[in-house]
Design an enzyme around this catalytic site. Structure first.
Site, PDB file in Angstrom:
ATOM      1  N   ARG A  49       0.843  -1.203   0.000  1.00 51.32           N
ATOM      2  CA  ARG A  49       0.000   0.000   0.000  1.00 51.32           C
ATOM      3  C   ARG A  49       0.877   1.250   0.000  1.00 51.32           C
ATOM      4  O   ARG A  49       0.569   2.259  -0.602  1.00 51.32           O
ATOM      5  CB  ARG A  49      -0.941   0.001   1.219  1.00 51.32           C
ATOM      6  CG  ARG A  49      -1.600   1.358   1.420  1.00 51.32           C
ATOM      7  CD  ARG A  49      -2.815   1.360   2.335  1.00 51.32           C
ATOM      8  NE  ARG A  49      -2.737   0.500   3.481  1.00 51.32           N
ATOM      9  CZ  ARG A  49      -2.031   0.757   4.585  1.00 51.32           C
ATOM     10  NH1 ARG A  49      -1.309   1.855   4.700  1.00 51.32           N
ATOM     11  NH2 ARG A  49      -2.046  -0.102   5.589  1.00 51.32           N
ATOM     12  N   TYR A 101     -14.941  18.265 -15.362  1.00 49.83           N
ATOM     13  CA  TYR A 101     -15.497  16.912 -15.394  1.00 49.83           C
ATOM     14  C   TYR A 101     -16.510  16.753 -14.247  1.00 49.83           C
ATOM     15  O   TYR A 101     -16.252  17.195 -13.122  1.00 49.83           O
ATOM     16  CB  TYR A 101     -14.343  15.893 -15.282  1.00 49.83           C
ATOM     17  CG  TYR A 101     -14.810  14.505 -14.971  1.00 49.83           C
ATOM     18  CD1 TYR A 101     -15.677  13.842 -15.834  1.00 49.83           C
ATOM     19  CD2 TYR A 101     -14.414  13.856 -13.802  1.00 49.83           C
ATOM     20  CE1 TYR A 101     -16.135  12.571 -15.547  1.00 49.83           C
ATOM     21  CE2 TYR A 101     -14.862  12.582 -13.508  1.00 49.83           C
ATOM     22  CZ  TYR A 101     -15.722  11.943 -14.388  1.00 49.83           C
ATOM     23  OH  TYR A 101     -16.180  10.686 -14.085  1.00 49.83           O
ATOM     24  N   ASP A 173      -5.721  19.145 -14.431  1.00 44.89           N
ATOM     25  CA  ASP A 173      -6.150  17.825 -14.904  1.00 44.89           C
ATOM     26  C   ASP A 173      -5.755  17.749 -16.380  1.00 44.89           C
ATOM     27  O   ASP A 173      -6.332  18.430 -17.225  1.00 44.89           O
ATOM     28  CB  ASP A 173      -7.668  17.698 -14.717  1.00 44.89           C
ATOM     29  CG  ASP A 173      -8.209  16.336 -15.151  1.00 44.89           C
ATOM     30  OD1 ASP A 173      -7.522  15.648 -15.930  1.00 44.89           O
ATOM     31  OD2 ASP A 173      -9.316  15.975 -14.719  1.00 44.89           O
ATOM     32  N   LYS A 198      -7.730   6.493 -18.847  1.00 46.59           N
ATOM     33  CA  LYS A 198      -7.996   7.009 -20.183  1.00 46.59           C
ATOM     34  C   LYS A 198      -6.801   6.755 -21.114  1.00 46.59           C
ATOM     35  O   LYS A 198      -6.328   5.645 -21.181  1.00 46.59           O
ATOM     36  CB  LYS A 198      -8.356   8.496 -20.058  1.00 46.59           C
ATOM     37  CG  LYS A 198      -9.459   8.765 -19.022  1.00 46.59           C
ATOM     38  CD  LYS A 198     -10.759   8.182 -19.465  1.00 46.59           C
ATOM     39  CE  LYS A 198     -11.888   8.139 -18.468  1.00 46.59           C
ATOM     40  NZ  LYS A 198     -11.802   8.681 -17.170  1.00 46.59           N
TER      41      LYS A 198
HETATM   42  N1  PLP Z   1     -10.728  13.761 -15.147  1.00 47.13           N
HETATM   43  C1  PLP Z   1     -11.299  13.712 -16.361  1.00 47.13           C
HETATM   44  C2  PLP Z   1     -11.056  14.834 -17.326  1.00 47.13           C
HETATM   45  C3  PLP Z   1     -12.123  12.641 -16.698  1.00 47.13           C
HETATM   46  O1  PLP Z   1     -12.713  12.620 -17.916  1.00 47.13           O
HETATM   47  C4  PLP Z   1     -12.332  11.598 -15.756  1.00 47.13           C
HETATM   48  C5  PLP Z   1     -13.208  10.458 -16.059  1.00 47.13           C
HETATM   49  O2  PLP Z   1     -13.939  10.465 -17.048  1.00 47.13           O
HETATM   50  C6  PLP Z   1     -11.712  11.691 -14.507  1.00 47.13           C
HETATM   51  C7  PLP Z   1     -10.912  12.779 -14.247  1.00 47.13           C
HETATM   52  C8  PLP Z   1     -11.934  10.634 -13.470  1.00 47.13           C
HETATM   53  O3  PLP Z   1     -11.185   9.492 -13.725  1.00 47.13           O
HETATM   54  P1  PLP Z   1     -11.599   8.012 -13.283  1.00 47.13           P
HETATM   55  O4  PLP Z   1     -12.844   7.666 -14.010  1.00 47.13           O
HETATM   56  O5  PLP Z   1     -10.397   7.202 -13.636  1.00 47.13           O
HETATM   57  O6  PLP Z   1     -11.813   8.035 -11.793  1.00 47.13           O
END
Ligand code: PLP
Length: 384
Positions: A49, A101, A173, A198
């Site tokens: 962990r 998001y 992000d 992604k």
């Molecule tokens: N940030 C963006 C721009 C996203 O599109 C997403 C998910 O679609 C996330 C963060 C969250 O990621 P996760 O689904 O891996 O938790």
């Protein structure tokens, strides 16, 4: 040292890291625990962990790509976002985009309801609104550019410099562009966040996240929280992420080239009301994207004329493109953000961000662009 290219970093990451047999590709270290030689001397690896060799290999590669001191690999993009928000002092103000998001929005609001942070969602393209938010001395500025799903572009260097002057950390992000197309730390941000679910993994077969941190002391804090709260990625997911990462630049090149072609084609269709893609000269973000990005990326959004019934008819007709949430993978996905990816955002917040049921988001994958266009053409004919 001169910066190595993305292709070289991902092709060489972890090669030669097997101390036992010298295997070319790194082994999978699944053990939860590691032997101590002496109870007084903590070995480099003690408990998975806290620290794990597979996570370390991916974190080192991503840190090099983003120009960070190091990184923390988490078990989802959301846990990476949570980890970034845990760096905010108690009750500190978080300034986030009004069109971020939906999961980020939900998380920040949830933490605000527990009084762990305070939150302001602002249109970060609006100078006056942004300056008012900075006057409130935030602890953290959250950037997401291009934004999801409207692909709005904000000036990272300008916003990060303003945040620094106001005493705030800036977290970007960078999921939509990946370090192949944008390097937020070089533009003045402090932390980069990724959903490795992604494009970094790219194969739609795991969940993961990463936080890449410029300052070693802040990096230590992030490691502390990831261990304390149990946010770390599994060894298997990290191992598989490295496998996906090997082809990142090839995939991004191909997906972006197809997205450019599809966006240009869509913008000339009479049945299409709007196309949002920073690679189109007509797009509001075109100039800024050309300056701060190394390409417009593989995401776009658009609207079909004729309202809800036309949008439904369009979606029903698609055969190759899948209606599903997620992005950046090998397969082209379409989604209706208002009821899918952004359902965590209440209708008023969606309306303010410009998200409605007529908006469609497309993540362009690796299929031949002519086949994708033929699929969309079939949908548009059904919607007309
Ligand atoms: N940030 C963006 C721009 C996203 O599109 C997403 C998910 O679609 C996330 C963060 C969250 O990621 P996760 O689904 O891996 O938790």
């Amino acid at each position: 040292m001169t910066r190595r290219s993305v292709a070289t970093v991902v092709a060489s990451a972890g090669v030669g890291s097997d101390p036992a047999y010298g295997s070319l590709t790194p082994p999978l270290w699944t053990s939860d625990t590691y032997e101590w030689g002496d109870p007084e001397e903590k070995p480099r690896y003690d408990y998975s962990r806290t620290v794990n060799p597979n996570r370390d290999l991916v974190a080192a590669a991503l840190a090099e790509l983003e120009g960070a001191a190091g990184g923390v690999l988490t078990n989802s993009g959301q846990s990476a976002a949570l980890l970034a928000l845990l760096l905010v002092p108690p009750g500190g103000l978080v300034v986030a985009p009004h069109d971020c998001y939906g999961g980020t929005y939900r998380l920040i609001v949830g933490l605000e309801e527990k009084r762990l942070v305070r939150a302001r969602f602002v249109d970060q393209a609006d100078d006056a609104a942004f300056e008012r938010a900075m006057d409130e001395k935030p602890a953290l500025l959250w950037l997401e550019t291009p934004s999801n799903p409207l692909l709005r572009v904000v000036d990272v260097a300008r916003r990060a410099a303003h945040a620094k002057a106001a005493g705030a950390l800036t977290v970007a992000d960078n999921t939509l562009l990946t370090p192949c197309r944008q390097r937020p730390l070089a533009l003045g941000c402090d932390v980069v966040m990724h959903s490795t679910t992604k494009a970094l993994n790219g194969h739609s077969d795991l969940f993961g996240g990463a936080l890449l941190v410029a300052d070693p002391e802040l990096l230590e804090k992030a490691h502390w929280w990831a261990n304390a709260a149990g946010l770390s990625a599994s060894a298997h997911d990290a191992w598989q992420t490295l496998r996906g990462l090997r082809t990142l630049p090839l995939r991004v090149d191909r997906q972006e080239a197809s997205a450019r072609e599809i966006a240009a084609w869509l913008s000339e269709r009479p049945q299409v009301a709007a196309v949002h893609y920073p690679g189109l000269e007509s797009d509001a973000g075109y100039q800024l994207a050309a300056r701060q990005q190394d390409g417009p990326g593989f995401m776009l959004s658009f609207r079909v004329k004729g309202g809800g019934a036309a949008t439904k008819a369009f979606l029903n007709e698609l055969q190759l493109i899948t209606l599903a949430s997620s992005l950046g993978g090998f397969s082209t996905l379409i989604c209706v953000p208002s009821t899918m990816t952004h359902r965590g955002m209440p209708p008023e917040a969606q309306a303010e961000a410009g998200i409605d049921p007529g908006l469609l988001r497309l993540s362009v994958g690796l299929e031949a662009p002519a086949d994708l266009i033929a699929d969309i053409e079939r949908g548009l004919a059904a919607a007309a």
